[in-house]
Motif scaffolding. Structure first.
Motif, PDB file in Angstrom:
ATOM      1  N   ARG A   1       4.698 -12.404  24.579  1.00 30.92           N
ATOM      2  CA  ARG A   1       5.355 -13.601  25.107  1.00 30.92           C
ATOM      3  C   ARG A   1       4.363 -14.733  25.319  1.00 30.92           C
ATOM      4  O   ARG A   1       4.689 -15.892  25.111  1.00 30.92           O
ATOM      5  N   LYS A   2       3.129 -14.400  25.707  1.00 34.35           N
ATOM      6  CA  LYS A   2       2.110 -15.440  25.878  1.00 34.35           C
ATOM      7  C   LYS A   2       1.736 -16.054  24.542  1.00 34.35           C
ATOM      8  O   LYS A   2       1.524 -17.263  24.446  1.00 34.35           O
ATOM      9  N   GLN A   3       1.653 -15.228  23.491  1.00 33.35           N
ATOM     10  CA  GLN A   3       1.354 -15.752  22.156  1.00 33.35           C
ATOM     11  C   GLN A   3       2.419 -16.734  21.698  1.00 33.35           C
ATOM     12  O   GLN A   3       2.134 -17.694  21.009  1.00 33.35           O
ATOM     13  N   GLU A   4       3.658 -16.462  22.067  1.00 31.81           N
ATOM     14  CA  GLU A   4       4.772 -17.311  21.658  1.00 31.81           C
ATOM     15  C   GLU A   4       5.088 -18.389  22.689  1.00 31.81           C
ATOM     16  O   GLU A   4       6.041 -19.157  22.509  1.00 31.81           O
ATOM     17  N   HIS A   5       4.324 -18.443  23.775  1.00 32.08           N
ATOM     18  CA  HIS A   5       4.506 -19.440  24.834  1.00 32.08           C
ATOM     19  C   HIS A   5       5.946 -19.424  25.355  1.00 32.08           C
ATOM     20  O   HIS A   5       6.622 -20.445  25.391  1.00 32.08           O
ATOM     21  N   ARG A   6       6.407 -18.230  25.727  1.00 29.13           N
ATOM     22  CA  ARG A   6       7.763 -18.056  26.251  1.00 29.13           C
ATOM     23  C   ARG A   6       7.703 -17.407  27.624  1.00 29.13           C
ATOM     24  O   ARG A   6       6.764 -16.690  27.948  1.00 29.13           O
TER      25      ARG A   6
ATOM     26  N   PHE B   1      11.846 -14.398  26.203  1.00 28.98           N
ATOM     27  CA  PHE B   1      11.405 -13.380  25.261  1.00 28.98           C
ATOM     28  C   PHE B   1      12.404 -12.226  25.187  1.00 28.98           C
ATOM     29  O   PHE B   1      12.797 -11.793  24.109  1.00 28.98           O
ATOM     30  N   VAL B   2      12.853 -11.740  26.332  1.00 32.01           N
ATOM     31  CA  VAL B   2      13.788 -10.614  26.366  1.00 32.01           C
ATOM     32  C   VAL B   2      15.144 -11.033  25.805  1.00 32.01           C
ATOM     33  O   VAL B   2      15.770 -10.279  25.061  1.00 32.01           O
TER      34      VAL B   2
END
Length: 112
Positions: free
Chosen positions: A24-29, A34-35
């Motif tokens: 989720r951090k990689q995708e900035h969410r 994310f879920v």
């Protein structure tokens, strides 16, 4: 005033939590974003899988030929006798073959 969304708790093993946090951090969410997206994907795959199964069920079935039955039986015998290689061994053999040095080009062609 009613809520637009419902809130609930989910228990996850620590390793999965670490993977979720990293992804989720990689995708900035946020976790919720994310879920939600993961659930959308999962539920979409379920519907797609059902459609695929329905299409497979519609396919006509044919009885194998005598030659096909013999080939299957021969393969089963060979397998029982240990006459096979694993996929990993096959990949290794194919990979090694592609790494052999190439022949040099002839001198006549190299003088362009």
């Amino acid at each position: 005033m009613s809520r637009v969304s419902a809130t609930f708790s989910v228990s996850l093993p620590p390793k999965m939590v670490d993977e979720l946090e990293r992804a989720r951090k990689q995708e900035h969410r946020t976790r919720s974003e994310f879920v939600r997206e993961a659930l959308r994907q999962y539920m979409g795959w379920g519907a797609q899988l059902r459609r695929i199964r329905e299409r497979i069920a519609e396919l006509p079935e044919e009885d194998p030929t005598a030659e096909e039955i013999e080939a299957i039986e021969e393969g089963q015998r060979a397998f029982r006798e240990g006459k096979f290689i694993t996929v990993d061994k096959f990949r290794h053999a194919v990979g090694r073959r592609s790494q052999q040095p190439r022949r040099k080009k002839s001198q006549a062609r190299s003088g362009r």
